[in-house]
Design a protein around this motif. Sequence first.
Motif, short mmCIF file in Angstrom:
data_model
loop_
_atom_site.label_atom_id
_atom_site.label_comp_id
_atom_site.label_asym_id
_atom_site.label_seq_id
_atom_site.Cartn_x
_atom_site.Cartn_y
_atom_site.Cartn_z
N ASN A 21 0.83 -1.20 0.00
CA ASN A 21 0.00 0.00 0.00
C ASN A 21 0.86 1.25 0.00
N GLN A 22 1.93 1.16 -0.77
CA GLN A 22 2.85 2.28 -0.86
C GLN A 22 3.41 2.35 -2.27
N LEU A 23 3.67 3.55 -2.73
CA LEU A 23 4.31 3.72 -4.03
C LEU A 23 5.83 3.86 -3.82
N PRO A 24 6.67 3.38 -4.69
CA PRO A 24 6.30 2.60 -5.87
C PRO A 24 5.99 1.15 -5.52
N VAL A 25 5.15 0.54 -6.32
CA VAL A 25 4.92 -0.90 -6.19
C VAL A 25 6.11 -1.57 -6.88
N LYS A 26 6.87 -2.34 -6.10
CA LYS A 26 8.09 -2.93 -6.68
C LYS A 26 7.76 -4.19 -7.46
N ALA A 124 -1.63 -1.59 -15.23
CA ALA A 124 -1.91 -0.21 -14.79
C ALA A 124 -2.38 -0.19 -13.34
N GLU A 125 -3.26 -1.12 -13.00
CA GLU A 125 -3.76 -1.15 -11.62
C GLU A 125 -2.67 -1.60 -10.64
N LEU A 126 -1.79 -2.47 -11.12
CA LEU A 126 -0.73 -2.97 -10.24
C LEU A 126 0.30 -1.88 -9.93
N LEU A 127 0.72 -1.16 -10.97
CA LEU A 127 1.77 -0.15 -10.79
C LEU A 127 1.21 1.20 -10.33
N MET A 128 -0.05 1.45 -10.72
CA MET A 128 -0.67 2.73 -10.36
C MET A 128 -2.03 2.44 -9.73
N PRO A 129 -2.04 1.82 -8.55
CA PRO A 129 -3.31 1.40 -7.96
C PRO A 129 -4.22 2.60 -7.71
N ALA A 130 -5.49 2.45 -8.08
CA ALA A 130 -6.44 3.55 -7.91
C ALA A 130 -6.43 4.08 -6.48
N LYS A 131 -6.36 3.15 -5.51
CA LYS A 131 -6.50 3.60 -4.11
C LYS A 131 -5.28 4.41 -3.65
N LEU A 132 -4.16 4.27 -4.33
CA LEU A 132 -2.99 5.08 -3.97
C LEU A 132 -2.85 6.30 -4.89
N LEU A 133 -3.26 6.11 -6.14
CA LEU A 133 -3.06 7.17 -7.13
C LEU A 133 -4.03 8.33 -6.92
N LEU A 160 4.57 12.34 -10.12
CA LEU A 160 3.82 11.11 -9.84
C LEU A 160 4.34 9.94 -10.67
N ALA A 161 4.74 10.22 -11.89
CA ALA A 161 5.30 9.15 -12.74
C ALA A 161 6.57 8.61 -12.09
N MET A 162 7.36 9.53 -11.52
CA MET A 162 8.58 9.08 -10.84
C MET A 162 8.24 8.26 -9.60
N GLU A 163 7.22 8.70 -8.87
CA GLU A 163 6.81 7.95 -7.68
C GLU A 163 6.36 6.53 -8.02
N CYS A 164 5.69 6.42 -9.16
CA CYS A 164 5.17 5.10 -9.55
C CYS A 164 6.20 4.30 -10.34
N ARG A 165 7.30 4.94 -10.75
CA ARG A 165 8.31 4.29 -11.61
C ARG A 165 7.71 3.85 -12.94
N VAL A 166 6.86 4.71 -13.47
CA VAL A 166 6.32 4.43 -14.80
C VAL A 166 6.60 5.63 -15.70
N SER A 167 6.39 5.46 -16.99
CA SER A 167 6.60 6.57 -17.90
C SER A 167 5.46 7.58 -17.74
N GLU A 168 5.72 8.82 -18.14
CA GLU A 168 4.67 9.83 -18.06
C GLU A 168 3.50 9.46 -18.96
N GLN A 169 3.81 8.88 -20.12
CA GLN A 169 2.73 8.46 -21.02
C GLN A 169 1.81 7.45 -20.36
N ALA A 170 2.43 6.48 -19.68
CA ALA A 170 1.63 5.45 -19.02
C ALA A 170 0.73 6.07 -17.95
N LEU A 171 1.30 7.04 -17.24
CA LEU A 171 0.52 7.68 -16.17
C LEU A 171 -0.64 8.49 -16.74
#
Lengths: 185, 133
Positions: A21-26, A124-133, A160-171
Amino acid sequence: MEPRSRAVRAARRLLDALGKNQLPVKIHEIAKNYAFVQHNNLTNDVSGMLIPTPPESRKRWIIVVNKNHSHERQNFSMAHELGHLVLHAYKTPHADGIQKIRFRDAESSLGRDRDEIEANQFAAELLMPAKLLIPRLEQLGLGAWDGNPSKEVGTVIETLAMECRVSEQALVLRIGNLLHRDERY
Amino acid sequence: MGKNRSADSRSLSRKVQSAFGTKLKAARRQSKPKVTQSAIAEALDITRTSISNIENGRHRVFLDQVYAAAERLRVPVASLLPDEAEILTNVPVSVSPTSGLTVSETERLAPYVEEALRKATMMGGHSRQKARD
């Protein structure tokens, strides 16, 4: 509320089971519980592969990501392949290339195309979970965005993209889908 | 069963035997009411020791025995057969339709699949440390 998409449900169950329940999801830590994870040299148009292993193997699957791609992209590819593993469990090797963004149409609701949508929803839900995002978006002042482009929006996305460790496009895609009624829950 | 079989053919045979044995044993253990090795032996008209050898991958089976075992266990024949991906090395690579990859490119992807499998075999021999990054 139970999400309608079985992919989203599966990702949430996994996050809950692992107590994430914390970003980033490793994602690497998660994926290696299910598969041998490899960062290999692949041609540029291949982002990842999911390969079933021979029966005597200690793990049933291999997830390969393209090590020449950015770390953010490798993370998403890894989560996408994990989605295929959890949801589709292919019996033969499966390769994924550069995902073309396309709108849903009659064709895309069929067969493998549906699998790809599910794997993306899962990732998307795994790396950027709605409840955290969503809480983070609100904290950063994007909760009630009036639609006017501003510098701030760019900064928030970058942070936020950095926090999630995803690309900005993905976010950006993710936020768009979250705002879309049927993927919010 | 000739003695002059090639190494490839022996290796394939071992793989199939071992995978079939594992499937048979698993199906037997899952059966309700439980089907014993002796019961299967009776259905196949062979000894219980032979069933044990088959389950451990030491004996080859005939196709009719596969059917007889499936019937006795009340499971589909296909459920006792190992998946081709478990057995064959040159299996087709499926690609996603939105990926820009085409089915004809599976040949191009095969070396990557082989490399991954080779690495996994090496990883399998080591502790989990190796899989960590």
